[in-house]
Design an enzyme around this catalytic site. Sequence first.
Site, PDB file in Angstrom:
ATOM      1  N   GLU A  54       0.827  -1.211   0.000  1.00 54.29           N
ATOM      2  CA  GLU A  54       0.000   0.000   0.000  1.00 54.29           C
ATOM      3  C   GLU A  54       0.863   1.264   0.000  1.00 54.29           C
ATOM      4  O   GLU A  54       0.619   2.203  -0.758  1.00 54.29           O
ATOM      5  CB  GLU A  54      -0.925   0.019   1.225  1.00 54.29           C
ATOM      6  CG  GLU A  54      -1.862  -1.177   1.306  1.00 54.29           C
ATOM      7  CD  GLU A  54      -1.312  -2.312   2.157  1.00 54.29           C
ATOM      8  OE1 GLU A  54      -2.100  -2.897   2.931  1.00 54.29           O
ATOM      9  OE2 GLU A  54      -0.108  -2.613   2.053  1.00 54.29           O
ATOM     10  N   ALA A 155      10.401 -36.685  -7.424  1.00 58.22           N
ATOM     11  CA  ALA A 155      10.515 -36.846  -8.878  1.00 58.22           C
ATOM     12  C   ALA A 155      10.645 -38.335  -9.151  1.00 58.22           C
ATOM     13  O   ALA A 155      11.615 -38.971  -8.721  1.00 58.22           O
ATOM     14  CB  ALA A 155      11.720 -36.087  -9.420  1.00 58.22           C
ATOM     15  N   SER A 169      20.068 -42.603  -9.996  1.00 55.75           N
ATOM     16  CA  SER A 169      18.857 -41.780 -10.107  1.00 55.75           C
ATOM     17  C   SER A 169      19.004 -40.629 -11.096  1.00 55.75           C
ATOM     18  O   SER A 169      18.100 -39.810 -11.206  1.00 55.75           O
ATOM     19  CB  SER A 169      18.499 -41.196  -8.724  1.00 55.75           C
ATOM     20  OG  SER A 169      19.530 -40.345  -8.253  1.00 55.75           O
ATOM     21  N   TRP A 171      19.381 -39.136 -14.856  1.00 56.04           N
ATOM     22  CA  TRP A 171      18.351 -38.246 -14.303  1.00 56.04           C
ATOM     23  C   TRP A 171      16.989 -38.803 -14.618  1.00 56.04           C
ATOM     24  O   TRP A 171      16.773 -39.256 -15.740  1.00 56.04           O
ATOM     25  CB  TRP A 171      18.474 -36.835 -14.873  1.00 56.04           C
ATOM     26  CG  TRP A 171      19.709 -36.135 -14.436  1.00 56.04           C
ATOM     27  CD1 TRP A 171      20.855 -35.939 -15.153  1.00 56.04           C
ATOM     28  CD2 TRP A 171      19.928 -35.485 -13.167  1.00 56.04           C
ATOM     29  NE1 TRP A 171      21.779 -35.231 -14.434  1.00 56.04           N
ATOM     30  CE2 TRP A 171      21.228 -34.931 -13.210  1.00 56.04           C
ATOM     31  CE3 TRP A 171      19.182 -35.319 -12.016  1.00 56.04           C
ATOM     32  CZ2 TRP A 171      21.776 -34.232 -12.145  1.00 56.04           C
ATOM     33  CZ3 TRP A 171      19.730 -34.619 -10.965  1.00 56.04           C
ATOM     34  CH2 TRP A 171      20.995 -34.084 -11.032  1.00 56.04           C
ATOM     35  N   GLU A 283      13.641 -32.176   0.087  1.00 56.94           N
ATOM     36  CA  GLU A 283      14.117 -32.936  -1.080  1.00 56.94           C
ATOM     37  C   GLU A 283      15.012 -34.055  -0.564  1.00 56.94           C
ATOM     38  O   GLU A 283      16.179 -33.827  -0.261  1.00 56.94           O
ATOM     39  CB  GLU A 283      14.915 -32.043  -2.028  1.00 56.94           C
ATOM     40  CG  GLU A 283      14.114 -31.035  -2.801  1.00 56.94           C
ATOM     41  CD  GLU A 283      14.960 -30.380  -3.879  1.00 56.94           C
ATOM     42  OE1 GLU A 283      15.136 -30.992  -4.944  1.00 56.94           O
ATOM     43  OE2 GLU A 283      15.444 -29.262  -3.652  1.00 56.94           O
ATOM     44  N   ASN A 289      10.937 -38.573   3.215  1.00 56.12           N
ATOM     45  CA  ASN A 289       9.646 -38.101   2.700  1.00 56.12           C
ATOM     46  C   ASN A 289       8.493 -38.660   3.521  1.00 56.12           C
ATOM     47  O   ASN A 289       7.557 -37.944   3.890  1.00 56.12           O
ATOM     48  CB  ASN A 289       9.463 -38.521   1.236  1.00 56.12           C
ATOM     49  CG  ASN A 289      10.377 -37.768   0.289  1.00 56.12           C
ATOM     50  OD1 ASN A 289      10.946 -36.740   0.639  1.00 56.12           O
ATOM     51  ND2 ASN A 289      10.525 -38.290  -0.917  1.00 56.12           N
ATOM     52  N   SER A 291       8.578 -39.704   6.591  1.00 55.44           N
ATOM     53  CA  SER A 291       8.608 -39.147   7.943  1.00 55.44           C
ATOM     54  C   SER A 291       7.985 -37.762   8.006  1.00 55.44           C
ATOM     55  O   SER A 291       7.359 -37.392   9.003  1.00 55.44           O
ATOM     56  CB  SER A 291      10.059 -39.072   8.445  1.00 55.44           C
ATOM     57  OG  SER A 291      10.614 -40.364   8.583  1.00 55.44           O
TER      58      SER A 291
END
Length: 349
Positions: A54, A155, A169, A171, A283, A289, A291
């Site tokens: 503002e 991913a 992994s 890619w 990541e 992940n 947990s």
Amino acid sequence: MNNYKKEMRKCITLAKKAAGQTSPNPMVGCVILNEAGEVVSTGYHKRYGEFHAERDALNKLKSAKNCTLVVNLEPCCHQGKTPPCTDIIIEKGIKKVVYGMKDPNPVVGGKGLKILKDAGIELVGGVLEDECRKLNRIFIKNKTQNKTFVAIKTATTIDGKIAARTGNSKWITSDKARREVYKLRKQYDAILTSSATVIADNPKMEHKKKIVLDRELKTDFETAQIYKQGEIIVFYDRNLACKYNTNTDRMTFIPAPVKDKKLDIEFILNKLFELGIMSVFVEAGGGVNESFLPYADKLYHFIAPKILGDNNGKSCFYGSECDLISECTSLKFESAKNFSPDILITYTK
């Protein structure tokens, strides 16, 4: 009759320009209309410590008498890093304030609107409220729950694998998808990963703040790329004697309790909030992940058009088991975007 939806969408677009720069403040955009309904000024909160939207918009005008101010969040009424926005709105002669949502901050919480109303300013509220709340979900959780906002990024192949059984992994997803990950990281105060990921992939994960869960202190702090840039926080088993200097300019080692041979995630998240980390981008591998899943607010799931077809391949979530489909963790679909050849599906809880 103007319902101000167009102008509110403009406010949201302006606010998003500062994504990742305003924490612990919200993202806010502002549009000012003259009596003819024409846009005469715009502004947004560019980064923490600078003028709010503002004031940014009003400072560009000599006079705003009888103008309408549109903003996605209730104007603040307290002195912080900058003066109250309600003061300058009244001083500049604004006739009407259109807002998207009330401020969840208990310091404001409707007080700003009351000050404006008492000054004779017309109020129009709740314009695109759902969109405005979605924009500032991190800020809302911080203020209403006193907790850090948690996002998880995965991913995978079509069959849900993040790596082959060999650990390979790179890619799974394309350059285009990975560039989007870089953009997502910047929207969060910190990124978090595990010692297993550091050892397996040796990622850089460039960011101003990085968190590593290293229960046994087994990563190489001298050579691992992740430790070469940014502020680093390492959580480790409090039963271990830490041989490292815990008070350097860049690295902080925090002892944490352990539950079921894993670092206590709830303790970690509470500590992060105490440290002023309002949002974290996880990541890591499937175990971490899993947990964090009970605490997650958002999930970014990239899917590559590949099938590993390996029952021993590593999954993006593992560690708990369900005997019934009804026991599964349920998510809400939010959006899908194409980063050809991959897609990104975003979920919320």
